[in-house]
Design an enzyme around this catalytic site. Structure first.
Site, PDB file in Angstrom:
ATOM      1  N   ARG A   3       0.607  -1.140  -0.078  1.00  0.00           N
ATOM      2  CA  ARG A   3       0.015   0.006  -0.024  1.00  0.00           C
ATOM      3  C   ARG A   3       0.892   1.199   0.102  1.00  0.00           C
ATOM      4  O   ARG A   3       1.606   1.431   0.988  1.00  0.00           O
ATOM      5  CB  ARG A   3      -1.011   0.126   1.258  1.00  0.00           C
ATOM      6  CG  ARG A   3      -2.104  -0.434   1.264  1.00  0.00           C
ATOM      7  CD  ARG A   3      -3.199  -0.304   2.244  1.00  0.00           C
ATOM      8  NE  ARG A   3      -2.647   0.083   3.411  1.00  0.00           N
ATOM      9  CZ  ARG A   3      -3.257   0.681   4.555  1.00  0.00           C
ATOM     10  NH1 ARG A   3      -4.675   0.709   4.325  1.00  0.00           N
ATOM     11  NH2 ARG A   3      -2.834   1.041   5.577  1.00  0.00           N
TER      12      ARG A   3
ATOM     13  N   THR B 209      -1.102   7.581  -0.889  1.00  0.00           N
ATOM     14  CA  THR B 209      -2.544   7.390  -1.256  1.00  0.00           C
ATOM     15  C   THR B 209      -3.249   6.117  -0.756  1.00  0.00           C
ATOM     16  O   THR B 209      -4.536   6.105  -1.226  1.00  0.00           O
ATOM     17  CB  THR B 209      -2.344   7.114  -2.789  1.00  0.00           C
ATOM     18  OG1 THR B 209      -1.614   5.948  -3.039  1.00  0.00           O
ATOM     19  CG2 THR B 209      -1.674   8.186  -3.645  1.00  0.00           C
TER      20      THR B 209
ATOM     21  N   ASP C 252       0.218  -2.576  12.541  1.00  0.00           N
ATOM     22  CA  ASP C 252       0.660  -2.974  11.063  1.00  0.00           C
ATOM     23  C   ASP C 252       1.033  -4.601  11.243  1.00  0.00           C
ATOM     24  O   ASP C 252       2.183  -5.165  11.924  1.00  0.00           O
ATOM     25  CB  ASP C 252       2.138  -2.417  10.797  1.00  0.00           C
ATOM     26  CG  ASP C 252       2.600  -2.799   9.453  1.00  0.00           C
ATOM     27  OD1 ASP C 252       2.505  -1.784   8.347  1.00  0.00           O
ATOM     28  OD2 ASP C 252       2.775  -3.858   8.795  1.00  0.00           O
TER      29      ASP C 252
ATOM     30  N   ASP D  23       4.576  -5.789  10.103  1.00  0.00           N
ATOM     31  CA  ASP D  23       5.582  -5.579  11.162  1.00  0.00           C
ATOM     32  C   ASP D  23       5.578  -6.556  12.396  1.00  0.00           C
ATOM     33  O   ASP D  23       6.492  -6.703  12.742  1.00  0.00           O
ATOM     34  CB  ASP D  23       5.472  -4.083  11.525  1.00  0.00           C
ATOM     35  CG  ASP D  23       6.012  -3.039  10.429  1.00  0.00           C
ATOM     36  OD1 ASP D  23       6.835  -3.646   9.576  1.00  0.00           O
ATOM     37  OD2 ASP D  23       5.525  -1.890  10.502  1.00  0.00           O
TER      38      ASP D  23
HETATM   39  C1  PRP Z   1      -1.344  -4.312   4.663  1.00  0.00           C
HETATM   40  C2  PRP Z   1      -2.300  -5.999   4.787  1.00  0.00           C
HETATM   41  C3  PRP Z   1      -3.088  -5.895   3.632  1.00  0.00           C
HETATM   42  C4  PRP Z   1      -3.185  -4.347   3.212  1.00  0.00           C
HETATM   43  C5  PRP Z   1      -4.707  -3.944   3.771  1.00  0.00           C
HETATM   44  O1  PRP Z   1      -0.358  -4.726   3.881  1.00  0.00           O
HETATM   45  O2  PRP Z   1      -1.268  -6.758   5.004  1.00  0.00           O
HETATM   46  O3  PRP Z   1      -2.413  -6.376   2.588  1.00  0.00           O
HETATM   47  O4  PRP Z   1      -2.147  -3.293   4.172  1.00  0.00           O
HETATM   48  O5  PRP Z   1      -5.117  -2.546   3.356  1.00  0.00           O
HETATM   49  P1  PRP Z   1      -6.032  -2.117   2.047  1.00  0.00           P
HETATM   50  O6  PRP Z   1      -7.185  -3.070   2.792  1.00  0.00           O
HETATM   51  O7  PRP Z   1      -6.338  -0.906   2.656  1.00  0.00           O
HETATM   52  O8  PRP Z   1      -5.448  -2.522   1.035  1.00  0.00           O
HETATM   53  P2  PRP Z   1       0.751  -3.542   3.370  1.00  0.00           P
HETATM   54  O9  PRP Z   1       0.427  -2.929   2.321  1.00  0.00           O
HETATM   55  O10 PRP Z   1       1.001  -2.869   4.779  1.00  0.00           O
HETATM   56  O11 PRP Z   1       2.341  -4.614   3.236  1.00  0.00           O
HETATM   57  P3  PRP Z   1       2.854  -5.471   4.029  1.00  0.00           P
HETATM   58  O12 PRP Z   1       1.908  -6.716   4.242  1.00  0.00           O
HETATM   59  O13 PRP Z   1       4.082  -6.062   3.165  1.00  0.00           O
HETATM   60  O14 PRP Z   1       3.120  -4.778   5.334  1.00  0.00           O
HETATM   61  N1  URA Z   2      -2.632  -2.904   7.282  1.00  0.00           N
HETATM   62  C1  URA Z   2      -2.245  -3.407   8.618  1.00  0.00           C
HETATM   63  O1  URA Z   2      -1.251  -4.044   8.789  1.00  0.00           O
HETATM   64  N2  URA Z   2      -2.919  -2.818   9.532  1.00  0.00           N
HETATM   65  C2  URA Z   2      -3.968  -1.901   9.338  1.00  0.00           C
HETATM   66  O2  URA Z   2      -4.637  -1.592  10.438  1.00  0.00           O
HETATM   67  C3  URA Z   2      -4.205  -1.647   8.119  1.00  0.00           C
HETATM   68  C4  URA Z   2      -3.856  -2.276   7.022  1.00  0.00           C
END
Ligand code: PRP
Ligand code: URA
Length: 213
Positions: A108, A112, A204, A207
């Site tokens: 993400r 944006t 997160d 993380d």
């Molecule tokens: C997080 C999560 C989803 C997404 C959800 O991933 O694991 O994939 O955000 O958000 P959305 O519904 O608004 O699209 P992130 O993009 O943070 O990547 P990561 O898993 O690599 O930390």
């Molecule tokens: N992705 C995450 O990991 N946590 C949130 O709360 C939203 C998106």
């Protein structure tokens, strides 16, 4: 949030108990990882009640031979959305050890909140399988919608999506954009904050699973 025919929100005391610990900021990375797997297994049991391909086999008990139903081998593909979805794969494999795994990498954009796809590797023949997309967090719904669309563009017709925590706006978006996809969410949280994080949420997920913060 209004009711959708294609959305199931789990309301199970065992899942609620585990999610309470998962949210706690003091929960260690190891425990967090284990809880994500355990919750996923509980969800999988219920989510795959319908739609799993079965086949009949003959079983000889000590007393007689009978016809039994078993899950057809190689009928399910698990598709985690990287990174956090990776934490759910073992939880499905506990119940479906022969399931193949496809990976979709999405990140993400922090400003944006629009997801960018950076990786995609899917098993051959996925279009004929039951595809179970897994990602612990369904926030704006952008990642889920894009992952589902990507799989539909590859010819997949039988898709389910499973998330541990959902925000009402994200769940509605996915349910309305893809009414043919069954969506399973363990718990529905209150809303998103100004940075697109789910409240109360768990922070997160990537993380916390991988110790990157
Ligand atoms: C997080 C999560 C989803 C997404 C959800 O991933 O694991 O994939 O955000 O958000 P959305 O519904 O608004 O699209 P992130 O993009 O943070 O990547 P990561 O898993 O690599 O930390
Ligand atoms: N992705 C995450 O990991 N946590 C949130 O709360 C939203 C998106």
């Amino acid at each position: 949030m209004k009711n959708y025919d294609n959305v199931v929100i789990f309301d199970h005391p065992l899942i609620r108990h585990k999610i309470a610990i998962l949210r706690d900021e003091r929960t260690s990375m190891k425990e967090f990882r284990e809880l994500v797997e355990e919750i996923t297994t509980l969800m999988t049991y219920e989510s795959l009640k319908d739609g799993v391909l079965t086949t009949e086999i003959e079983v000889k008990t000590p007393l007689e031979t009978c016809t039994q139903t078993v899950v057809a081998d190689n009928s399910i593909v698990i598709v985690p959305i990287l990174r956090a979805g990776l934490g759910m794969v073992n939880g499905v494999h506990v119940l479906f050890p022969s399931a193949r795994v496809g990976h979709i990498g999405m990140y993400r954009n922090e400003e944006t909140l629009v997801p960018e796809t950076y990786y995609c590797k899917l098993p051959a023949g996925i279009e004929d399988k039951l595809v179970l997309i897994v990602d612990p967090m369904l926030a704006t719904g952008g990642s889920a919608c894009d992952a589902i669309q990507l799989l539909k563009d590859k010819g997949c017709k039988n898709i389910k999506f499973m998330a541990i925590i959902g925000a009402p706006e994200g769940v509605s978006r996915v349910a309305e954009s893809h009414p043919d996809v069954d969506i399973y969410v363990s718990t529905l949280d209150r809303c998103l904050n100004e940075n697109g994080y789910i409240l109360p949420g768990l922070g997160d997920a990537g993380d916390r699973l991988f110790g990157t913060k």
